[in-house]
Design a protein around this motif. Sequence first.
Motif, short mmCIF file in Angstrom:
data_model
loop_
_atom_site.label_atom_id
_atom_site.label_comp_id
_atom_site.label_asym_id
_atom_site.label_seq_id
_atom_site.Cartn_x
_atom_site.Cartn_y
_atom_site.Cartn_z
N TYR A 2 0.50 -1.05 0.00
CA TYR A 2 0.06 -0.15 0.15
C TYR A 2 0.87 1.29 -0.11
CZ TYR A 2 -4.48 -2.29 0.71
OH TYR A 2 -5.70 -2.98 0.75
N ARG A 3 2.10 1.14 0.87
CA ARG A 3 2.56 2.43 0.82
C ARG A 3 3.60 2.79 -0.61
NH1 ARG A 3 1.09 5.79 3.56
NH2 ARG A 3 2.74 7.29 2.75
N ILE A 4 3.81 1.47 -0.99
CA ILE A 4 4.55 1.73 -2.51
C ILE A 4 3.38 2.28 -3.60
CG2 ILE A 4 5.30 0.33 -4.54
CD1 ILE A 4 6.26 -1.87 -2.50
N ALA A 5 2.10 1.97 -3.29
CA ALA A 5 1.09 2.44 -4.13
C ALA A 5 0.82 3.66 -4.02
CB ALA A 5 0.03 1.33 -4.18
N VAL A 6 1.09 4.16 -2.79
CA VAL A 6 0.62 5.56 -2.21
C VAL A 6 1.73 6.69 -3.11
CG1 VAL A 6 0.90 7.38 -0.40
CG2 VAL A 6 -0.48 5.04 0.04
N ASP A 7 3.19 6.13 -3.05
CA ASP A 7 4.10 6.75 -3.38
C ASP A 7 3.81 6.98 -5.06
OD1 ASP A 7 5.49 7.17 -1.14
OD2 ASP A 7 6.59 5.55 -1.30
N LYS A 8 3.31 5.70 -5.80
CA LYS A 8 3.16 5.95 -7.08
C LYS A 8 2.19 6.67 -7.48
CE LYS A 8 4.00 4.80 -11.31
NZ LYS A 8 5.36 5.41 -12.21
N SER A 9 0.81 6.57 -6.38
CA SER A 9 -0.22 7.53 -6.83
C SER A 9 0.12 9.01 -7.00
CB SER A 9 -1.40 6.98 -5.68
OG SER A 9 -1.58 5.76 -5.71
N LYS A 10 1.01 9.34 -5.90
CA LYS A 10 1.28 10.91 -5.64
C LYS A 10 2.05 11.36 -7.16
CE LYS A 10 1.78 11.12 -0.75
NZ LYS A 10 2.54 11.40 0.24
N GLU A 11 2.89 10.31 -7.54
CA GLU A 11 3.75 10.59 -8.91
C GLU A 11 2.74 10.69 -10.01
OE1 GLU A 11 6.48 8.24 -11.67
OE2 GLU A 11 7.01 7.93 -9.35
N ILE A 12 1.77 10.03 -10.14
CA ILE A 12 0.76 10.19 -11.03
C ILE A 12 -0.22 11.35 -11.01
CG2 ILE A 12 -1.34 9.04 -12.25
CD1 ILE A 12 -0.10 6.27 -11.21
N LEU A 13 -0.64 11.66 -9.72
CA LEU A 13 -1.26 12.86 -9.60
C LEU A 13 -0.44 14.01 -9.83
CD1 LEU A 13 -3.23 11.98 -6.31
CD2 LEU A 13 -4.25 12.44 -8.41
N GLU A 14 0.66 13.97 -9.50
CA GLU A 14 1.66 15.32 -9.93
C GLU A 14 1.62 15.61 -11.21
OE1 GLU A 14 3.34 17.46 -7.73
OE2 GLU A 14 3.34 16.36 -5.70
N SER A 15 1.76 14.58 -12.04
CA SER A 15 1.83 14.67 -13.66
C SER A 15 0.55 15.32 -14.10
CB SER A 15 2.34 13.17 -13.97
OG SER A 15 1.12 12.46 -13.99
N LEU A 16 -0.52 14.99 -13.46
CA LEU A 16 -1.78 15.59 -13.88
C LEU A 16 -2.23 16.93 -13.55
CD1 LEU A 16 -4.16 12.31 -12.92
CD2 LEU A 16 -3.03 12.96 -15.33
N ALA A 17 -1.28 17.44 -12.63
CA ALA A 17 -1.55 18.81 -12.06
C ALA A 17 -1.42 19.84 -13.16
CB ALA A 17 -0.65 18.95 -10.85
#
Length: 546
Positions: free
Chosen positions: A135-150
């Motif tokens: 889950y922690r690995i997924a959170v880090d990747k999720s943030k990375e994806i969200l940052e790319s969408l901003a």
Amino acid sequence: MRREVSSAGQMGGVPVLILKEGTQRSKGRDAQSANITAARAVAAAVKTTLGPKGMDKMLVNSLGDVIITGDGAYILKEMDIEHPAAKMIVEVAKTQDEEIGDGTTTAVVLAGELLAKAEELFDMGVHPTIIVKGYRIAVDKSKEILESLAKHVSPEQEDILMNIATTAIKGREDHSMKTRLAKIAVEAVKAVTDVSDGRKVDPDEIKIEKLEGGSVEDSELILGVVIDKERASINMPRIIEDARILLLNRAIEIRKTETKSRIDITTPEQMMLFLDQEEDLIRDMVHKIENSGANVVFCKKGIDDVAEYYLAKSNILAVKNVSEKDMEKLSRATRAKILTDLEAISDSDLGGACIAEEVRIGEKKLIFVRECSNPKSVTVLLRGGTKHVVESMETTFNDAIRVVGTVIEDGRYVAGAGAPEIEVSLGLRKYAASLKGREQLAVYKFAEAVDIVPKALAENSGLSSIDMLVELRGQHERGVKDAGIDIYAGKVVDMARTGIIEPLRVKIQAIDSATEAASMILRIDDVISAGRERMPGAPPPGPGGY
């Protein structure tokens, strides 16, 4: 399974007592299942409130008072929850509300879904530690994806700020009303933004006054402060233009001595002399106020009747017993200093406003300090036909000012209506394929859990969640990264074009808070509850320990 625990082992056949009689304990999978069930029940309670078409909840307290609201944070705060794991989910909403002010329901629903997916992993034999790591690995990747969408936004792009505020205003079908409230929210936030501190926004500098009567259209932004008080005397002027404002943190009356004293008065002449001396002292105080150039006085404490008479005679509007909070807001709005002494009041101690007046609205009298020059504290007057309407407006308006403040501070936003969640879900599925070990399963389940947001939005709007998810994934895979659910049209559209947008921080905080709570609950494998204390002489507990 729950059982009474009185010992943890034996030494030579003799039980070793380590826990108090009546203590309840559940361990292993039983404890985990009980915690997950309780936490998911809390998430299910607010799931139907998600989105603009989400349902409301009716809360009835022990006194029979009724509150109707669709705000997830408020619902959870008012619910009388006892289960410790369920309380952790409530903390998710509390944290989200304090940090951002919006996205509370999203965070809670996501936490519940992460726990549901964890149970599926338990059935597959995956250890909780592996799940938490995944889950922690997924959170880090999720943030990375969200940052790319901003996307970036500046305070000058008022149309984008308006869209963000409108998105946060839940439950109002009337577009003109949403636009009215959104405009007030944007103007209020921009007024109190501290550009000297890196565009810092303090929502507490926006005071909200609720008034029953009138309509939403009568709501307005006051570039100053509204105080729920009236003039100290009806003989004082009702309105003062070009107000010169004095703020006093002391009473305008004769101070009582700190020690007990006695004055012997034996004749009427002595009594008159004593009263004349008191009046002279009060008249001197008023004279100092008048000489300062102040024509409006706000006093934190009381004002003597004689002082009221002389203030009215000098054409000065005075207000007494003003709260400390209102005094601070007046200082921020008018730039007046809060004084404790009437000696040597300088011109720089006074604040200014175009108008200070007493206004009667319905049966209520209020003091308005209007049109301050560059105020750092403002007031929003919310009007509605009933108590329920204005209270509901306050909740949703608070969300609006918080998200506008957040996006002004951060300068970044993403599309709403489930668009970023689908992008995160698809990105995590692809990312999971590159991982080795059982963490891959946890990342994949995390991706499935994120789908709960667009699914709930569709379900709460009366749409097919399956059809909407299929169409969403199809458009995102074709490169339309801002595709989300238009709940009014009942189809998937580009949210960036329709103006359904949210601050980036709302999404990141929701994922962070939800994962942290879920991880904490998953790491618990032993629940020990203290036994209830018995009154002296009371019979022993029954077989259940109670």
